[in-house]
Motif scaffolding. Structure first.
Motif, PDB file in Angstrom:
ATOM      1  N   ILE A  54       0.837  -1.198   0.000  1.00 30.55           N
ATOM      2  CA  ILE A  54       0.000   0.000   0.000  1.00 30.55           C
ATOM      3  C   ILE A  54       0.866   1.240   0.000  1.00 30.55           C
ATOM      4  O   ILE A  54       2.030   1.226   0.425  1.00 30.55           O
ATOM      5  N   GLU A  55       0.298   2.315  -0.495  1.00 29.71           N
ATOM      6  CA  GLU A  55       0.947   3.609  -0.422  1.00 29.71           C
ATOM      7  C   GLU A  55       0.869   4.121   1.015  1.00 29.71           C
ATOM      8  O   GLU A  55      -0.178   4.002   1.661  1.00 29.71           O
ATOM      9  N   PRO A  56       1.945   4.655   1.558  1.00 30.23           N
ATOM     10  CA  PRO A  56       1.877   5.216   2.914  1.00 30.23           C
ATOM     11  C   PRO A  56       0.749   6.244   2.995  1.00 30.23           C
ATOM     12  O   PRO A  56       0.701   7.184   2.186  1.00 30.23           O
ATOM     13  N   PRO A  57      -0.168   6.075   3.932  1.00 29.36           N
ATOM     14  CA  PRO A  57      -1.321   6.975   3.980  1.00 29.36           C
ATOM     15  C   PRO A  57      -0.959   8.331   4.570  1.00 29.36           C
ATOM     16  O   PRO A  57      -0.001   8.461   5.348  1.00 29.36           O
ATOM     17  N   GLU A  58      -1.750   9.320   4.176  1.00 27.75           N
ATOM     18  CA  GLU A  58      -1.640  10.627   4.808  1.00 27.75           C
ATOM     19  C   GLU A  58      -2.546  10.616   6.029  1.00 27.75           C
ATOM     20  O   GLU A  58      -3.756  10.474   5.915  1.00 27.75           O
ATOM     21  N   LEU A  59      -1.953  10.761   7.191  1.00 25.23           N
ATOM     22  CA  LEU A  59      -2.680  10.589   8.442  1.00 25.23           C
ATOM     23  C   LEU A  59      -2.418  11.748   9.384  1.00 25.23           C
ATOM     24  O   LEU A  59      -1.266  12.146   9.591  1.00 25.23           O
ATOM     25  N   SER A  60      -3.468  12.284   9.963  1.00 20.88           N
ATOM     26  CA  SER A  60      -3.295  13.148  11.124  1.00 20.88           C
ATOM     27  C   SER A  60      -3.357  12.251  12.358  1.00 20.88           C
ATOM     28  O   SER A  60      -4.001  11.191  12.329  1.00 20.88           O
ATOM     29  N   PRO A  61      -2.706  12.621  13.433  1.00 25.42           N
ATOM     30  CA  PRO A  61      -2.512  11.691  14.560  1.00 25.42           C
ATOM     31  C   PRO A  61      -3.796  11.139  15.174  1.00 25.42           C
ATOM     32  O   PRO A  61      -3.809  10.009  15.651  1.00 25.42           O
ATOM     33  N   HIS A  62      -4.893  11.905  15.143  1.00 25.74           N
ATOM     34  CA  HIS A  62      -6.070  11.499  15.902  1.00 25.74           C
ATOM     35  C   HIS A  62      -7.254  11.103  15.029  1.00 25.74           C
ATOM     36  O   HIS A  62      -8.368  10.944  15.542  1.00 25.74           O
ATOM     37  N   GLN A  63      -7.037  10.933  13.747  1.00 23.63           N
ATOM     38  CA  GLN A  63      -8.165  10.482  12.938  1.00 23.63           C
ATOM     39  C   GLN A  63      -8.373   8.985  13.146  1.00 23.63           C
ATOM     40  O   GLN A  63      -7.446   8.245  13.477  1.00 23.63           O
ATOM     41  N   PRO A  64      -9.626   8.496  12.950  1.00 21.61           N
ATOM     42  CA  PRO A  64      -9.919   7.088  13.276  1.00 21.61           C
ATOM     43  C   PRO A  64      -9.342   6.080  12.296  1.00 21.61           C
ATOM     44  O   PRO A  64      -9.250   4.897  12.613  1.00 21.61           O
ATOM     45  N   GLY A  65      -8.946   6.531  11.110  1.00 26.36           N
ATOM     46  CA  GLY A  65      -8.411   5.574  10.151  1.00 26.36           C
ATOM     47  C   GLY A  65      -7.983   6.256   8.875  1.00 26.36           C
ATOM     48  O   GLY A  65      -7.821   7.481   8.830  1.00 26.36           O
ATOM     49  N   PHE A  66      -7.817   5.447   7.822  1.00 28.89           N
ATOM     50  CA  PHE A  66      -7.328   6.012   6.567  1.00 28.89           C
ATOM     51  C   PHE A  66      -7.806   5.191   5.387  1.00 28.89           C
ATOM     52  O   PHE A  66      -8.235   4.036   5.527  1.00 28.89           O
ATOM     53  N   THR A  67      -7.701   5.807   4.225  1.00 21.85           N
ATOM     54  CA  THR A  67      -7.937   5.159   2.936  1.00 21.85           C
ATOM     55  C   THR A  67      -6.693   5.348   2.089  1.00 21.85           C
ATOM     56  O   THR A  67      -6.130   6.445   2.046  1.00 21.85           O
ATOM     57  N   THR A  68      -6.265   4.283   1.426  1.00 19.46           N
ATOM     58  CA  THR A  68      -5.071   4.398   0.597  1.00 19.46           C
ATOM     59  C   THR A  68      -5.146   3.415  -0.559  1.00 19.46           C
ATOM     60  O   THR A  68      -5.977   2.491  -0.562  1.00 19.46           O
ATOM     61  N   ASN A  69      -4.273   3.605  -1.520  1.00 19.33           N
ATOM     62  CA  ASN A  69      -4.233   2.729  -2.692  1.00 19.33           C
ATOM     63  C   ASN A  69      -3.423   1.470  -2.395  1.00 19.33           C
ATOM     64  O   ASN A  69      -2.442   1.499  -1.643  1.00 19.33           O
ATOM     65  N   VAL A  70      -3.846   0.406  -3.019  1.00 10.78           N
ATOM     66  CA  VAL A  70      -3.162  -0.880  -2.901  1.00 10.78           C
ATOM     67  C   VAL A  70      -2.561  -1.227  -4.252  1.00 10.78           C
ATOM     68  O   VAL A  70      -3.223  -1.106  -5.292  1.00 10.78           O
ATOM     69  N   HIS A  71      -1.318  -1.654  -4.244  1.00  8.99           N
ATOM     70  CA  HIS A  71      -0.650  -2.071  -5.465  1.00  8.99           C
ATOM     71  C   HIS A  71      -0.351  -3.567  -5.397  1.00  8.99           C
ATOM     72  O   HIS A  71      -0.119  -4.128  -4.326  1.00  8.99           O
ATOM     73  N   SER A  72      -0.365  -4.168  -6.552  1.00  6.69           N
ATOM     74  CA  SER A  72      -0.015  -5.589  -6.645  1.00  6.69           C
ATOM     75  C   SER A  72       1.092  -5.740  -7.672  1.00  6.69           C
ATOM     76  O   SER A  72       0.953  -5.284  -8.819  1.00  6.69           O
ATOM     77  N   SER A  73       2.156  -6.383  -7.275  1.00 14.60           N
ATOM     78  CA  SER A  73       3.244  -6.620  -8.220  1.00 14.60           C
ATOM     79  C   SER A  73       2.829  -7.618  -9.292  1.00 14.60           C
ATOM     80  O   SER A  73       3.451  -7.679 -10.358  1.00 14.60           O
ATOM     81  N   VAL A  74       1.786  -8.365  -9.028  1.00 13.39           N
ATOM     82  CA  VAL A  74       1.276  -9.323 -10.010  1.00 13.39           C
ATOM     83  C   VAL A  74       0.379  -8.618 -11.018  1.00 13.39           C
ATOM     84  O   VAL A  74       0.383  -8.945 -12.212  1.00 13.39           O
ATOM     85  N   TYR A  75      -0.411  -7.649 -10.537  1.00 13.00           N
ATOM     86  CA  TYR A  75      -1.341  -6.917 -11.408  1.00 13.00           C
ATOM     87  C   TYR A  75      -1.010  -5.425 -11.348  1.00 13.00           C
ATOM     88  O   TYR A  75      -1.713  -4.634 -10.723  1.00 13.00           O
ATOM     89  N   PRO A  76       0.064  -4.979 -11.972  1.00 14.66           N
ATOM     90  CA  PRO A  76       0.469  -3.569 -11.831  1.00 14.66           C
ATOM     91  C   PRO A  76      -0.553  -2.588 -12.389  1.00 14.66           C
ATOM     92  O   PRO A  76      -0.557  -1.425 -11.991  1.00 14.66           O
ATOM     93  N   ASN A  77      -1.438  -3.044 -13.283  1.00 11.80           N
ATOM     94  CA  ASN A  77      -2.402  -2.128 -13.883  1.00 11.80           C
ATOM     95  C   ASN A  77      -3.784  -2.199 -13.239  1.00 11.80           C
ATOM     96  O   ASN A  77      -4.715  -1.541 -13.702  1.00 11.80           O
ATOM     97  N   VAL A  78      -3.932  -3.016 -12.216  1.00 12.96           N
ATOM     98  CA  VAL A  78      -5.213  -3.146 -11.537  1.00 12.96           C
ATOM     99  C   VAL A  78      -5.171  -2.323 -10.256  1.00 12.96           C
ATOM    100  O   VAL A  78      -4.191  -2.381  -9.496  1.00 12.96           O
ATOM    101  N   LYS A  79      -6.220  -1.530 -10.037  1.00 12.00           N
ATOM    102  CA  LYS A  79      -6.244  -0.641  -8.882  1.00 12.00           C
ATOM    103  C   LYS A  79      -7.137  -1.213  -7.776  1.00 12.00           C
ATOM    104  O   LYS A  79      -8.255  -1.647  -8.028  1.00 12.00           O
ATOM    105  N   PHE A  80      -6.603  -1.212  -6.569  1.00  9.39           N
ATOM    106  CA  PHE A  80      -7.355  -1.609  -5.387  1.00  9.39           C
ATOM    107  C   PHE A  80      -7.283  -0.477  -4.371  1.00  9.39           C
ATOM    108  O   PHE A  80      -6.346   0.321  -4.376  1.00  9.39           O
ATOM    109  N   VAL A  81      -8.271  -0.426  -3.484  1.00  5.96           N
ATOM    110  CA  VAL A  81      -8.314   0.584  -2.427  1.00  5.96           C
ATOM    111  C   VAL A  81      -8.532  -0.104  -1.092  1.00  5.96           C
ATOM    112  O   VAL A  81      -9.351  -1.030  -0.975  1.00  5.96           O
ATOM    113  N   LEU A  82      -7.800   0.346  -0.078  1.00  7.93           N
ATOM    114  CA  LEU A  82      -7.897  -0.218   1.262  1.00  7.93           C
ATOM    115  C   LEU A  82      -8.388   0.841   2.238  1.00  7.93           C
ATOM    116  O   LEU A  82      -7.918   1.982   2.219  1.00  7.93           O
ATOM    117  N   ASP A  83      -9.352   0.455   3.077  1.00  8.56           N
ATOM    118  CA  ASP A  83      -9.804   1.283   4.199  1.00  8.56           C
ATOM    119  C   ASP A  83      -9.456   0.564   5.490  1.00  8.56           C
ATOM    120  O   ASP A  83      -9.751  -0.632   5.631  1.00  8.56           O
TER     121      ASP A  83
END
Length: 949
Positions: A54-83
Motif C-alpha cells: 500500500i501507499e503510505p497513507p496521509e494521516l493526522s494523529p487522531h483520525q480514526p483511520g485512513f484510505t489508501t491505494n493498494v498495489h499488486s506486483s502481479v497486477y500492476p495495472n489493476v487498482k485496489f483501495v484499502l480502508d
C-alpha cells in the motif's frame, strides 16, 4: 408428460437421504481449488511474500483511520483501495475493493448484517514511518494496530502480544475483473515458453491454467460465470490462541479441529454455503443450513474474534500449529474484503462487541420458551384437537402445536386444504382457548399456478427471482412441483409480504384471513432448497434485485425471508406484539428475527450429542435461540434414547419435538411406563424453570452473551475446559447440566473448573470437586444437574397445562450458598407478549444471601434479601408501581430453600418482623433449611434473617 406429483415421487428418494455426491468438495469447486493451490505454492517457496503493498497513507494523529491505494506486483495495472478504520470498543474494520474495475463486486452484505454503521473511535493516536503505520488506543493504551506497507500486513496487538494477523502468510488474493480476451492473451504469452515466474508472475500466483474462470460443471449442472473469476482469499492467523470456535453451522466439535497439517481431522475445509442436507453426517465440515462467518479465538489470557462480512460461498481451512496458535485461510467466491476485528479481551467482551455490530436476539414471546409439539404432519383439524386432548388427559404441559406443509392446499401456503382443515380459525381458537399457540409453516417457494393468488400477485409485481438471462421468472422444483421464489432483496416484495399476514383485511385475495394474530410462523426450505437445482439449491447465476447474481447473496437469502416474515407477523397488531418466527437458514444478524433449529437430524445417539455442540456453536455465533429436534427428525428412537433426548431439549433455548412423515407417532403420551412418567417429569422441570430461561433471555438480549454458556466462556482462564462441549451452564443462573447422550449410562463425570461447592439440584447433596471432577448418578430417571455454589434459582413449581397459566403462580427460591456463605440471583418478568418492557413495565428483582461470620466460629447469620434491579439500571421510564407490576402484585414467594448451612438455625424471621415457619434437616453434614411461606411478595423489597448463633 409427468405431473408435478409424479416428478416429486421420482425425485424424493434422491433428496431424502444424504449423498456426498450431491454436494461439492473443495476439489470440485474451482475457486476453492485455486485458493488452496495458492496456499500450497506459497509453502513450497520459502521466499514467498504477498504481492500486495500500500501507499503510505496521509494521516493526522487522531483520525480514526485512513484510505489508501493498494498495489499488486502481479497486477500492476489493476487498482485496489484499502480502508482501515478503528471504531468504538476498539473494533477494527478492514475493507478492500477493486477500484474502477470492469465490474462491481458485491458490497452490500453489511447492509443486511449490521444494525447500523458502527461509531468511529475518538481515542486513537497514529504514528507513521516509511514502513508502517501504528495506532495506539484503548482505555489503557494497550491496544496497537500495526499496518505494514510492503508487503501489506495488518496486526492487532494487546499489551505487545499479537492477537490477530491479516495476510501474515501472504495469501491475500482478490481476483480482479477481466475479459476473456485478457485471459487468452495470458495463455498465449505462457504458451511462448517464457518463464512463468519471471515474465508472467500472474500465472504462478493464480495458477498456470484457467481453472473454472468462466464456467464450471458439477454433476449435470453448468454454472456460467459472466463476470469471470472474482474470488477472495485471505489468511487470518491467531498466533497466541490455541482454540477457535464459531463459524456455524457444522456438525462438529465446539473447538474447531484442523483441516490441514499433521493434526488434520478433515481433508476438506469447513464450508459456509447454506444447503438443505437431509440426514447430515454427525461429524463433518460439510456446510449445513446456515452460515455465520464469525470466528472466536481463545487462550487463557485473551479472546478475540473476526467477523468476515461476506455473503458468498466460503471455505475455511484451519491449522493448529505446534507453537500453540491457529492459522486459518478463508476462500470466498465473490464480494469485497470487509473484515471486523473484535479485540475482546474476554469472551463476554467479544459477544458484546459483535452484538453492537449485528444486534442481539430480541426478548421472545414468553410462550415460545415452553414445549413445542410438531411432526410432519398433523393431518387434520380433528387430529390437532385430538393431540391437544391427549396432552391434557395425560397431564403433559405444552405451549405450541405445529403444522407442517400438508395443511396447505397443493402446498400453496396461506391456503388451507379444506378437506382436512375445514375450520382453520375455529381449530386455532380451540388451541388458544387454553392459552396455547399454533405455529404454521410458510416456505419461500410459490407454486407456479394462476389459481394461487400469492404467486399471481408476486408475478404481477415482478418481485420473483430471475434466471440467468435476467428476464422472466426462475422456475425450479420443490414441494408444490413447479415453483418460483420471491426475491426478498427486491423492495417491492416487502409491503406485499407484510400484507399476506394481515388477518383483519377485507382483501382476502392475498391476505391470510383464515388465521389469527397469535399464530407463529415457521420458515423452512429457505437456503433456498430447490430439488432439481445444483446441490439442491438455486443456480448461482440466477439474478436478484440490483443485478446481483445468486452467488453473491446466497448465504443472506434465508435471512431476508425470516427478516420480512418477522416484520409481517409483527405488523399484524397495533400496538405490535412480539412475533415468533423459526428459521432453518440464517446469516449474521439473523438472531434479530427469531429462533433456529439444527435441521433434519437423525434419531441416533451421535446426532443427539452433536446437536448440543451445534447449539453451543450457534450461541457463539450470536444466534442463541436455538435447538435440535427432540427425538431426531428421521427414524424411530427407542424409549431410552427418547427420554434422554427430552432432557437435551429441556435444557435447550428452543425446545421442540419433531418427526418425519414416515416415522411412527411418538408424542410423549404414547410412551409406555416408566418412560411416559419420566418425560412428563422432564417437561414439568422445564416449565418450573421458565423464570430461569426468561431471565437468561433478558440478559442475552442486552449483552449478546449466549444463553447456553460453554466451559471456556464461564472460566476463560482454565485451559483444561477450553475443549469441553458436552456440558454447559444456563445463562448466569449457576445451573450446570451434563446431558447423557450414550446408551446404558449409569453415572457421569462432570468437570468443575473451580474450588467451589456444587449442589445436586434434586437431592440438595453438596459436592466438592476431586481432581476437578464430580461423579453423579445418571440412571434413566436421573438428570446430572448441579447448582453452582453462590447461586439463587427462582422457579415456579405448580404444574400447569401451558406457560401463560403460570402468570400468577408463586415462586420458590433455591439459595445455594458458596464456600463463603453467600449467594446471588435474579428474576425478570414482564407481560411476555408486548413491547411494554421498553417503557418500564417490568419486574426485575435481585436476590442476595449475605453471611456474617463470628471469628473462628463460622457463619453467625445469613440475610436473604430482594431488591429492585430495574431501579438501579434505569430501565426506560421505570416506575416500581408500573402497570405490569400492579398486575402481578399478588404473586408471592412461597418457599425459600437454603443449601449449605452447617447447623440448625436458632431462629428464622422477617427482618423487623415475626418468626417464620421453617424446617431444617441435615444428612452427612449437608444441611437444608426450608422456609415455608415467608409472606413476601415478588414485587417488594424484603429481607429474611437466619440466625445460627
Amino acid at each position: 408428460m409427468w405431473s408435478p406429483g409424479t416428478f416429486l415421487l421420482l425425485l424424493l428418494p434422491t433428496v431424502l437421504a444424504f449423498k456426498p455426491s450431491d454436494f461439492k468438495t473443495c476439489s470440485q469447486s474451482g475457486f476453492c481449488r485455486r485458493g488452496r493451490a495458492l496456499a500450497e505454492r506459497s509453502q513450497e517457496l520459502s521466499s514467498w511474500h504477498s504481492p500486495y503493498s500500500i501507499e503510505p497513507p496521509e494521516l493526522s494523529p487522531h483520525q480514526p483511520g485512513f484510505t489508501t491505494n493498494v498495489h499488486s506486483s502481479v497486477y500492476p495495472n489493476v487498482k485496489f483501495v484499502l480502508d482501515v478504520i478503528i471504531h468504538e470498543e476498539g473494533i477494527v474494520r478492514v475493507r478492500m475493493d477493486e477500484e474502477n474495475g470492469l465490474r462491481k463486486r458485491y458490497n452490500e452484505a453489511t447492509q443486511w448484517a449490521l444494525i447500523g454503521e458502527p461509531l468511529l473511535s475518538d481515542d486513537v493516536l497514529w504514528t507513521v514511518d516509511s514502513k508502517k503505520a501504528k495506532a495506539v488506543y484503548g482505555s489503557k493504551k494497550d491496544m496497537e494496530l500495526v499496518v505494514d506497507f510492503n508487503p501489506l500486513k495488518i496486526t492487532l496487538f494487546r499489551g505487545g502480544v499479537e492477537q490477530v494477523v491479516l495476510n501474515g502468510r501472504g495469501l491475500l488474493h482478490m481476483e480482479h475483473f477481466r475479459t476473456k480476451e485478457d485471459s487468452k492473451l495470458a495463455e498465449h504469452i505462457e504458451g511462448e515458453g517464457q518463464s512463468v515466474l519471471q515474465v508472467n508472475s500472474a500465472a504462478w500466483f493464480e495458477g498456470d491454467t484457467q481453472d473454472a474462470f468462466w464456467d464450471e460443471t458439477f454433476s449435470t449442472w453448468t454454472d456460467t460465470k459472466p463476470k469471470g473469476p472474482e474470488s477472495l482469499s485471505l489468511d487470518i492467523t491467531f498466533p497466541n490462541h490455541a482454540h477457535v470456535y464459531g463459524i456455524p453451522q457444522h456438525a462438529t466439535n465446539l473447538s474447531l479441529p484442523s483441516t490441514t497439517g499433521p493434526t488434520a481431522r478433515y481433508t476438506d475445509p469447513f464450508r459456509l454455503y447454506n444447503a438443505d442436507v437431509f440426514e447430515y453426517l454427525a461429524d463433518s465440515p460439510t456446510s449445513l443450513y446456515g452460515s455465520i462467518p464469525l470466528m472466536h479465538a481463545h487462550s487463557a489470557t485473551s479472546t478475540v474474534a473476526v467477523f468476515n462480512a461476506i455473503a458468498s460461498e466460503t471455505w475455511i481451512d484451519i491449522t493448529h500449529v505446534e507453537k500453540g496458535g491457529v492459522e486459518t485461510h478463508w476462500i470466498s467466491e465473490s464480494g469485497i474484503l470487509d473484515v471486523f476485528l473484535l479485540p475482546g479481551p474476554t469472551p463476554a467482551d467479544v459477544f458484546t462487541q459483535y452484538a453492537h455490530l449485528t444486534g442481539t436476539a430480541p426478548l421472545p414471546a414468553h410462550w415460545s420458551l415452553g414445549y413445542h409439539q410438531c411432526r410432519w404432519n398433523y393431518v387434520s383439524s380433528d387430529d390437532v384437537r385430538g393431540v391437544q386432548d391427549r396432552f391434557d388427559e395425560d397431564d403433559f404441559p405444552v405451549d405450541v402445536f405445529w403444522l407442517d406443509i400438508e395443511y396447505a392446499e397443493d402446498h400453496k401456503y396461506f391456503m388451507w386444504n379444506k378437506k382436512t382443515f375445514p375450520d382453520p380459525v375455529e381449530m386455532t381458537k380451540d388451541v388458544e382457548a387454553v392459552e396455547r399457540k399454533m405455529v404454521i409453516i410458510v416456505d419461500p417457494h410459490l407454486k407456479r399456478s394462476n389459481d394461487y393468488p400469492v404467486y399471481k400477485r408476486a408475478s404481477e409485481l415482478e418481485v420473483l427471482v430471475k434466471p440467468k438471462s435476467g428476464e422472466g421468472e426462475y422456475e425450479g422444483w420443490c414441494w408444490p412441483g413447479s415453483s418460483s421464489w420471491i426475491d426478498f432483496f427486491h423492495p417491492g416484495s416487502w409491503d406485499f409480504w407484510i400484507s399476506l399476514f394481515k388477518t383483519d383485511t377485507i382483501d382476502s385475495q392475498w391476505s391470510w384471513t383464515e388465521s389469527t394474530n397469535n399464530v407463529g410462523i415457521w420458515n423452512d426450505m429457505n437456503e433456498p432448497s430447490v430439488f432439481n437445482g445444483p446441490e439442491i439449491t438455486m443456480p448461482k447465476d440466477n439474478i436478484h434485485y440490483g443485478g446481483w447474481e445468486h452467488r453473491d447473496v446466497h448465504n443472506i437469502n434465508g435471512m431476508l425471508f425470516a427478516n420480512h416474515t418477522f416484520q409481517a407477523a409483527e405488523a399484524r397488531t397495533d400496538p405490535p406484539r412480539r412475533p415468533f418466527v423459526l428459521t432453518r437458514a440464517f446469516y449474521a444478524g439473523s438472531q434479530r428475527f427469531g429462533a433456529m433449529w439444527t435441521g433434519d437430524n437423525l434419531g441416533t445417539w451421535e446426532h443427539m450429542a452433536v446437536g448440543i455442540k451445534m447449539v453451543l456453536a450457534n450461541g457463539v455465533g450470536g444466534m442463541p435461540f436455538a435447538g435440535s429436534d427432540v427425538g431426531g427428525f428421521f427414524g424411530n428412537p427407542e424409549p431410552e434414547m427418547l427420554v434422554r433426548w427430552y432432557v437435551v431439549g429441556a435444557f435447550s433455548p428452543f425446545f421442540r419435538a419433531h418427526a418425519h412423515i414416515d416415522t411412527k407417532r411418538r408424542e410423549p403420551y404414547l410412551l409406555e411406563e416408566p418412560y411416559k412418567s419420566l418425560v412428563r417429569d422432564i417437561l414439568r422441570l422445564r416449565y418450573s424453570m421458565l423464570p430461569v430461561w426468561y431471565t437468561a433471555f433478558r440478559e442475552t438480549s442486552e449483552s449478546g452473551v449466549p444463553i447456553l454458556r460453554p466451559q471456556y466462556v464461564m472460566f476463560p482462564e482454565d485451559d483444561a475446559g477450553f475443549g469441553i462441549d458436552d456440558q454447559f451452564y444456563v445463562g448466569s443462573s449457576g445451573l450446570l447440566v451434563k446431558p447423557v447422550t450414550e446408551k446404558g449410562v449409569k453415572e457421569v463425570s462432570v468437570y468443575i473448573a473451580e474450588d467451589q461447592v456444587y449442589y445436586d439440584y434434586f437431592t440438595n447433596q453438596p459436592h466438592r470437586p476431586k481432581n476437578r471432577q464430580i461423579t453423579l448418578p445418571a440412571n434413566l430417571d436421573q438428570i446430572p444437574l448441579l447448582i453452582r455454589g453462590g447461586s439463587i434459582i427462582p422457579t415456579r413449581e405448580r404444574p400447569r397445562r401451558s406457560s401463560p397459566l403460570m402468570k400468577h403462580d408463586p415462586f420458590t427460591l433455591r439459595i445455594a450458598l458458596d464456600t463463603s456463605g453467600n449467594a446471588r440471583g435474579e428474576v425478570y418478568l414482564d407481560d411476555g407478549e408486548t413491547y411494554g418492557y421498553g417503557k418500564g413495565d417490568v419486574v426485575w428483582r435481585g436476590f442476595g444471601a449475605e453471611s456474617t461470620k463470628r471469628k473462628g466460629k463460622g457463619i453467625g447469620a445469613v440475610r436473604i434479601s430482594s431488591v429492585d434491579l430495574a431501579v438501579r439500571t434505569q430501565v426506560g421510564a421505570y416506575d416500581p408501581k408500573n402497570e405490569f407490576a400492579r398486575s402481578v402484585g399478588d404473586v408471592r414467594v412461597e418457599k425459600l430453600v437454603v443449601l449449605g448451612l452447617e447447623k440448625k438455625p436458632l431462629s428464622v424471621g422477617l427482618e423487623g418482623g415475626s418468626e417464620l415457619e421453617w424446617e431444617f434437616a441435615s444428612k452427612d453434614g449437608a444441611g437444608v433449611l426450608v422456609i415455608k411461606d415467608p409472606a413476601v411478595r415478588v414485587v417488594d423489597d424484603w429481607a429474611v434473617v437466619v440466625k445460627l448463633e
